[in-house]
Design an enzyme around this catalytic site. Structure first.
Site, mmCIF file in Angstrom:
data_model
loop_
_atom_site.group_PDB
_atom_site.id
_atom_site.type_symbol
_atom_site.label_atom_id
_atom_site.label_comp_id
_atom_site.label_asym_id
_atom_site.label_seq_id
_atom_site.Cartn_x
_atom_site.Cartn_y
_atom_site.Cartn_z
ATOM 1 N N HIS A 1 43.564 45.273 36.420
ATOM 2 C CA HIS A 1 44.688 45.057 35.500
ATOM 3 C C HIS A 1 45.328 46.378 35.074
ATOM 4 O O HIS A 1 45.833 46.500 33.964
ATOM 5 C CB HIS A 1 44.247 44.228 34.282
ATOM 6 C CG HIS A 1 43.975 42.795 34.645
ATOM 7 N ND1 HIS A 1 44.968 41.854 34.756
ATOM 8 C CD2 HIS A 1 42.816 42.162 34.964
ATOM 9 C CE1 HIS A 1 44.440 40.683 35.109
ATOM 10 N NE2 HIS A 1 43.135 40.847 35.256
ATOM 11 N N ASP B 1 47.322 48.018 37.633
ATOM 12 C CA ASP B 1 48.468 48.280 38.530
ATOM 13 C C ASP B 1 49.813 48.000 37.866
ATOM 14 O O ASP B 1 50.738 48.796 37.955
ATOM 15 C CB ASP B 1 48.323 47.574 39.897
ATOM 16 C CG ASP B 1 48.216 46.059 39.835
ATOM 17 O OD1 ASP B 1 48.111 45.496 38.731
ATOM 18 O OD2 ASP B 1 48.242 45.425 40.923
ATOM 19 N N GLY C 1 41.924 31.490 46.784
ATOM 20 C CA GLY C 1 41.869 31.323 45.322
ATOM 21 C C GLY C 1 40.598 31.847 44.675
ATOM 22 O O GLY C 1 40.148 31.305 43.672
ATOM 23 N N LEU D 1 40.209 37.344 46.279
ATOM 24 C CA LEU D 1 40.160 38.274 47.420
ATOM 25 C C LEU D 1 41.529 38.376 48.110
ATOM 26 O O LEU D 1 41.636 38.815 49.247
ATOM 27 C CB LEU D 1 39.066 37.848 48.407
ATOM 28 C CG LEU D 1 37.643 37.806 47.822
ATOM 29 C CD1 LEU D 1 36.626 37.363 48.865
ATOM 30 C CD2 LEU D 1 37.220 39.166 47.247
ATOM 31 N N SER E 1 43.967 36.204 49.267
ATOM 32 C CA SER E 1 44.425 35.486 50.457
ATOM 33 C C SER E 1 45.953 35.401 50.443
ATOM 34 O O SER E 1 46.592 35.427 51.498
ATOM 35 C CB SER E 1 43.813 34.087 50.508
ATOM 36 O OG SER E 1 44.052 33.410 49.303
ATOM 37 N N GLU F 1 55.981 37.733 44.872
ATOM 38 C CA GLU F 1 55.205 37.214 43.739
ATOM 39 C C GLU F 1 56.068 37.167 42.476
ATOM 40 O O GLU F 1 56.118 36.165 41.775
ATOM 41 C CB GLU F 1 53.983 38.102 43.466
ATOM 42 C CG GLU F 1 53.002 38.216 44.616
ATOM 43 C CD GLU F 1 52.101 37.002 44.775
ATOM 44 O OE1 GLU F 1 51.988 36.211 43.823
ATOM 45 O OE2 GLU F 1 51.508 36.851 45.864
ATOM 46 N N ASP G 1 47.544 44.401 45.655
ATOM 47 C CA ASP G 1 47.039 43.527 46.723
ATOM 48 C C ASP G 1 47.826 43.691 48.019
ATOM 49 O O ASP G 1 47.254 43.796 49.108
ATOM 50 C CB ASP G 1 47.094 42.058 46.275
ATOM 51 C CG ASP G 1 46.340 41.834 44.979
ATOM 52 O OD1 ASP G 1 45.582 42.742 44.572
ATOM 53 O OD2 ASP G 1 46.511 40.766 44.365
HETATM 54 C C1 GLA Z 1 45.799 40.215 40.860
HETATM 55 C C2 GLA Z 1 47.180 40.839 41.008
HETATM 56 C C3 GLA Z 1 47.077 42.370 41.132
HETATM 57 C C4 GLA Z 1 46.226 42.974 40.011
HETATM 58 C C5 GLA Z 1 44.897 42.210 39.865
HETATM 59 C C6 GLA Z 1 44.123 42.664 38.669
HETATM 60 O O1 GLA Z 1 45.059 40.397 42.027
HETATM 61 O O2 GLA Z 1 47.848 40.328 42.130
HETATM 62 O O3 GLA Z 1 48.370 42.920 41.148
HETATM 63 O O4 GLA Z 1 46.926 43.001 38.808
HETATM 64 O O5 GLA Z 1 45.099 40.811 39.765
HETATM 65 O O6 GLA Z 1 43.712 43.983 38.792
#
Ligand code: GLA
Length: 390
Positions: free
Chosen positions: A36, A38, A123, A126, A128, A161, A173
Site C-alpha cells: 500500500h 505504490d 483473486g 497474486l 492474476s 484499473e 502489479d
Molecule cells: C493491489 C494493487 C497494487 C498495490 C497493492 C497493495 O495489488 O493493485 O497497486 O496497491 O494492492 O500494495
C-alpha cells in the site's frame, strides 16, 4: 502435466480449425515488501512468479474480440469499436479495458480470436488481473505490429484499473508483470518509476507463498477507502507542515508526529503505516544486499504488524496463518502480501525446513480455521514475453 503451449494449440485448433499466430504470456507477482505504498508514490519490492497467464491469438478480418477462458470454459464477445464493461463475463473487462486505453493512444486494432490459459490463482493477491492485462497488451502489440515501452505499458495497465474498472490502484502489479527478470526482485520507486533489478539468490533460504484460500474481492474491498484516507492525511499534513507535497511519500515521521493532534486516529495510523513501510523497503533492500537474513525476517514481521494494526487490511485467516508460520522451525519472518483482506502471505523459510514448514503450516491452519490453504514456491521470473510465433 501438459504444458500450456500444447494445451493452447489443441484448444485453438479445436475452436478455430487453425493454429494461432502467436502465444504470449505474462506472470503473476508476489510483493516481498512495500504494501500500500505504490499509490502513495513510495517504494515496493515485488518479484514476478513462474505462474503466468498465457494467451494464444490470431487476427480476424473484422473488429470482433472473441475470447475463451479455458480454465472456466467461458467465451465472451466484444467489439473494438464499442469498449464497454461486461457484468456477465467480468474477466473480459481486462481485455476490453486494454483495448479502450490503446484506442485513446490512437492505435488502430484488428479483431482477435483468442484463448486464455491461466496458472495464476485468481483473486488471492497474486495479481492474476495485472497478468491478464499485460498478456493482452503483449498480444495486441504482436498482432498489430507495434511496441510500447515497458514503463508506458505498466502505466496503461494501471489506467485500465483506474479508468475502466474504477479501482484506484497503484502501478506495482502491472510494472512487475511487464518488467520482471529471472532471478531478480524489482525495486521500484513509484514516483519516478525508476527501478533497480535486485539479485534474489539466497543460498540457504527461500520464499514460500501461502494462500489462505479466503477470496479477496479487491474491487469490493475497502481498497479505494484506504486511497482516500491517505489523501485526507496529505491534506492535513500539508497544512501543519507547510510543505507542498501531494503524496504521503513527501512527508516524514517527524511531520506526522507534529500533526498528530490534528489527525483523527484512523488517519494517523494509515499515514504511519505508509511512512514507516517506505523506510522498511529501503532497509530490506540493504539487508538483502548484505545477506542479513535476520533483519529481513524482522522487517517482514514489522510490515505485517503495521498492516494489521495501522492499515487494518488483514483478516482472521491472514492473522492466523502468519502467526502459525512464525511458530514453525526455520521460518525467519512472515507477512500478508498484496492488497490484503484475504489472499496470500509470504514467508522467508530456511531451505532445509521448507517441506516440514509447508506440512505443518497447512495442517495447523486447517485445524484453526476449517479452511484448506495451499503453498507455492516460485523462482523470480521474467516479465511479459512471447512464448511462440507461428
Ligand atoms: C493491489 C494493487 C497494487 C498495490 C497493492 C497493495 O495489488 O493493485 O497497486 O496497491 O494492492 O500494495
Amino acid at each position: 502435466m501438459r504444458n500450456p503451449i500444447t494445451i493452447l494449440e489443441d484448444a485453438f485448433k479445436h475452436n478455430f480449425g487453425v493454429l494461432p499466430q502467436v502465444i504470449v504470456k505474462a506472470p503473476g507477482r508476489v510483493n516481498i515488501i512495500g504494501e500500500h505504498t505504490d499509490y502513495n508514490h513510495g517504494y515496493v519490492l515485488p518479484m514476478a512468479l513462474e505462474q503466468s497467464i498465457y494467451i494464444a491469438g490470431r487476427t480476424r478480418s473484422d473488429s470482433i474480440l472473441n475470447f475463451t477462458a479455458l480454465n472456466t470454459q467461458r467465451t465472451s464477445i466484444a467489439d473494438i469499436n464499442c469498449p464497454v464493461r461486461n457484468p456477465i463475463e467480468p474477466w473480459m473487462d481486462y481485455i476490453v479495458g486494454v483495448v479502450a486505453e490503446l484506442k485513446k493512444l490512437g492505435f488502430t486494432l484488428k479483431g482477435v480470436d483468442g484463448i486464455i490459459y491461466g496458472e495464476v490463482p485468481i483473486g488471492c493477491g497474486l495479481s492474476s488481473s495485472a497478468a491478464l492485462e499485460m498478456a493482452t497488451l503483449k498480444l495486441f502489440e504482436m498482432l498489430n505490429e507495434f511496441h510500447l515501452d515497458d514503463v508506458e505499458s505498466a502505466k496503461l495497465g494501471q489506467r485500465v484499473e483506474n479508468n475502466f474498472l474504477g479501482l484506484k490502484s497503484g502501478i506495482m502489479d502491472q510494472f512487475i508483470s511487464r518488467c520482471g527478470k529471472k532471478d531478480h526482485a524489482l525495486f521500484i520507486d513509484c514516483r519516478t518509476l525508476n527501478f533497480e533489478l535486485v539479485p534474489l539468490k539466497l543460498s540457504e533460504h527461500t520464499f514460500v507463498i501461502s494462500n489462505t484460500n479466503y477470496p479477496r474481492g479487491l474491487t469490493d474491498s475497502k481498497y479505494n477507502e484506504r486511497v482516500y484516507e491517505c489523501q485526507k492525511a496529505v491534506e492535513i499534513l500539508q497544512k501543519s507542515s507547510g510543505k507542498t507535497g501531494t503524496y504521503l511519500r513527501d512527508f516524514t515521521l517527524k511531520d506526522l508526529e507534529n500533526a498528530k493532534n490534528d489527525l483523527e486516529d484512523t488517519i494517523y495510523r494509515r499515514a504511519l503505516h505508509v511512512i514507516t513501510e517506505n523506510q522498511r523497503v529501503l532497509d530490506f533492500l540493504s539487508a538483502l544486499k548484505n545477506s542479513n537474513i535476520e533483519d529481513l525476517g524482522i522487517l517482514l514481521n514489522e510490515s505485517d504488524y503495521s498492516l494489521q494494526r495501522n492499515y487494518e487490511v488483514t483478516n482472521r485467516e491472514l492473522e492466523v496463518i502468519t502467526q502459525i508460520a512464525r511458530s514453525i522451525e526455520g521460518c525467519i519472518g512472515a507477512r500478508m502480501t498484496g492488497a490484503g483482506f484475504g489472499g496470500c502471505t509470504i514467508n522467508l523459510v530456511r531451505k532445509d525446513c521448507t517441506e516440514k514448514f509447508i506440512d505443518t503450516l497447512l495442517s495447523e491452519y486447517e485445524k484453526a480455521t476449517g479452511r484448506k490453504g495451499s503453498c507455492i514456491i516460485s523462482s523470480p521470473s521474467d516479465g511479459a514475453n512471447i512464448v511462440k510465433r507461428y
